[in-house]
Design an enzyme around this catalytic site. Structure first.
Site, PDB file in Angstrom:
ATOM      1  N   GLY A  58       8.479  -2.063   1.569  1.00  0.00           N
ATOM      2  CA  GLY A  58       9.604  -1.969   0.630  1.00  0.00           C
ATOM      3  C   GLY A  58       9.351  -2.961  -0.476  1.00  0.00           C
ATOM      4  N   GLU A  59      10.265  -3.872  -0.663  1.00  0.00           N
ATOM      5  CA  GLU A  59      10.132  -4.888  -1.704  1.00  0.00           C
ATOM      6  C   GLU A  59      10.326  -6.257  -1.053  1.00  0.00           C
ATOM      7  OE1 GLU A  59       9.002  -4.637  -4.824  1.00  0.00           O
ATOM      8  OE2 GLU A  59       9.189  -6.798  -4.694  1.00  0.00           O
ATOM      9  N   CYS A  90       2.854  -3.574   4.836  1.00  0.00           N
ATOM     10  CA  CYS A  90       2.990  -3.710   3.387  1.00  0.00           C
ATOM     11  C   CYS A  90       3.912  -4.897   3.044  1.00  0.00           C
ATOM     12  CB  CYS A  90       3.445  -2.377   2.805  1.00  0.00           C
ATOM     13  SG  CYS A  90       3.028  -2.196   1.077  1.00  0.00           S
ATOM     14  N   HIS A 187       1.085   1.926   5.079  1.00  0.00           N
ATOM     15  CA  HIS A 187       2.339   2.325   5.751  1.00  0.00           C
ATOM     16  C   HIS A 187       2.047   3.234   6.943  1.00  0.00           C
ATOM     17  CE1 HIS A 187       5.464   1.172   2.695  1.00  0.00           C
ATOM     18  NE2 HIS A 187       4.360   1.016   1.982  1.00  0.00           N
ATOM     19  N   GLU A 189       3.896   4.209   9.250  1.00  0.00           N
ATOM     20  CA  GLU A 189       5.043   5.094   9.557  1.00  0.00           C
ATOM     21  C   GLU A 189       5.001   6.371   8.726  1.00  0.00           C
ATOM     22  OE1 GLU A 189       5.114   2.459   7.746  1.00  0.00           O
ATOM     23  OE2 GLU A 189       6.394   2.823   6.000  1.00  0.00           O
TER      24      GLU A 189
HETATM   25  N1  GLN Z   1       4.535  -4.407  -3.799  1.00  0.00           N
HETATM   26  C1  GLN Z   1       5.549  -4.566  -2.778  1.00  0.00           C
HETATM   27  C2  GLN Z   1       5.912  -6.042  -2.569  1.00  0.00           C
HETATM   28  O1  GLN Z   1       5.240  -6.866  -3.096  1.00  0.00           O
HETATM   29  C3  GLN Z   1       5.095  -3.991  -1.469  1.00  0.00           C
HETATM   30  C4  GLN Z   1       5.004  -2.505  -1.565  1.00  0.00           C
HETATM   31  C5  GLN Z   1       5.295  -1.773  -0.295  1.00  0.00           C
HETATM   32  O2  GLN Z   1       5.805  -2.336   0.695  1.00  0.00           O
HETATM   33  N2  GLN Z   1       5.054  -0.498  -0.320  1.00  0.00           N
HETATM   34  O3  GLN Z   1       6.846  -6.352  -1.886  1.00  0.00           O
END
Ligand code: GLN
Length: 214
Positions: A58-59, A90, A187, A189
């Protein structure tokens, strides 16, 4: 004695691929014929109820701010250092890492859980390659290739001495393991292949067996 049925897999429930990880964990439990539970983790007390944890993509900056607001970072750190298995995918791997750099802005100083002895480069595959898929060779998961789904993915730029490299792509490190901790740039999942989620469930069962034997 408790049975497999009591195994509880946590999914960090702040932001990102939460539902997708719940679905992949359900698929993995079904394929292993284990009737376990899945628990969303947001508060410090949720962390005590689980035998393993998945940190979704995610972020990472949003996820770490929300985790800090809920005061869940110290309890996550403590459980993971006690040996609770964890899979960070990620942004989830970014959450686990000791130090984080961004390709453009340098060291980000975002708050992380920090148990995984690696340095991360966020958005390491650049703009032209923001998202892509590729087959990865991962001996840990057996012979067949694992489909790596990369979305604005980070890469691992340095590893500590206890960290094993479990996958590489285009000369970059994209998956690592440090004892009970697995981190992936991609990912799992979204791969339609539950092998990585099965791996963390098996580690959760071992961890439970060891904790119950104490
Ligand atoms: N670029 C995102 C981050 O730095 C990570 C991207 C992702 O989880 N798909 O949090």
């Amino acid at each position: 004695m408790s049975s497999n049925k009591d195994v509880t897999i946590g999914v960090l429930g702040f932001q990102g691929d939460i539902e997708e990880n719940v679905a992949a964990t359900r698929q993995a439990l079904d394929e292993l014929k284990i009737d376990g539970k899945i628990q969303l983790v947001r508060y410090a007390e949720d962390v005590e109820k689980i035998d393993a944890l998945i940190l979704p993509g995610g972020e990472s900056t949003v996820q770490s701010s929300l985790a800090a607001i809920q005061h869940s970072l110290p309890s996550l750190k403590k459980r993971i250092s006690e040996g609770m298995p964890v899979l960070g995918t990620c942004a989830g791997m970014i959450m686990l890492s000791k130090r984080v750099y961004d390709r453009v802005i340098g060291e980000t100083k975002q708050k992380t859980i920090g148990n995984l002895d690696i340095v991360i480069e966020r958005n390491a595959f650049g703009r032209q390659n923001d998202s892509f898929e590729t087959d990865l060779k991962m001996n840990m998961l057996g012979k067949g290739a694992f489909r790596g789904v990369f979305i604005r993915a980070p890469a691992v730029s340095e590893v500590g001495k206890d960290v094993e490299i479990i996958a590489r792509h285009a000369g970059k490190i994209v998956a690592v393991k440090q004892k009970n901790i697995i981190g992936t740039s991609f990912h799992p999942e979204l791969a339609g292949d539950a092998r990585m989620h099965k791996q963390i469930i098996k580690m959760a069962l071992d961890f439970r067996a060891k904790s119950n034997g104490k």
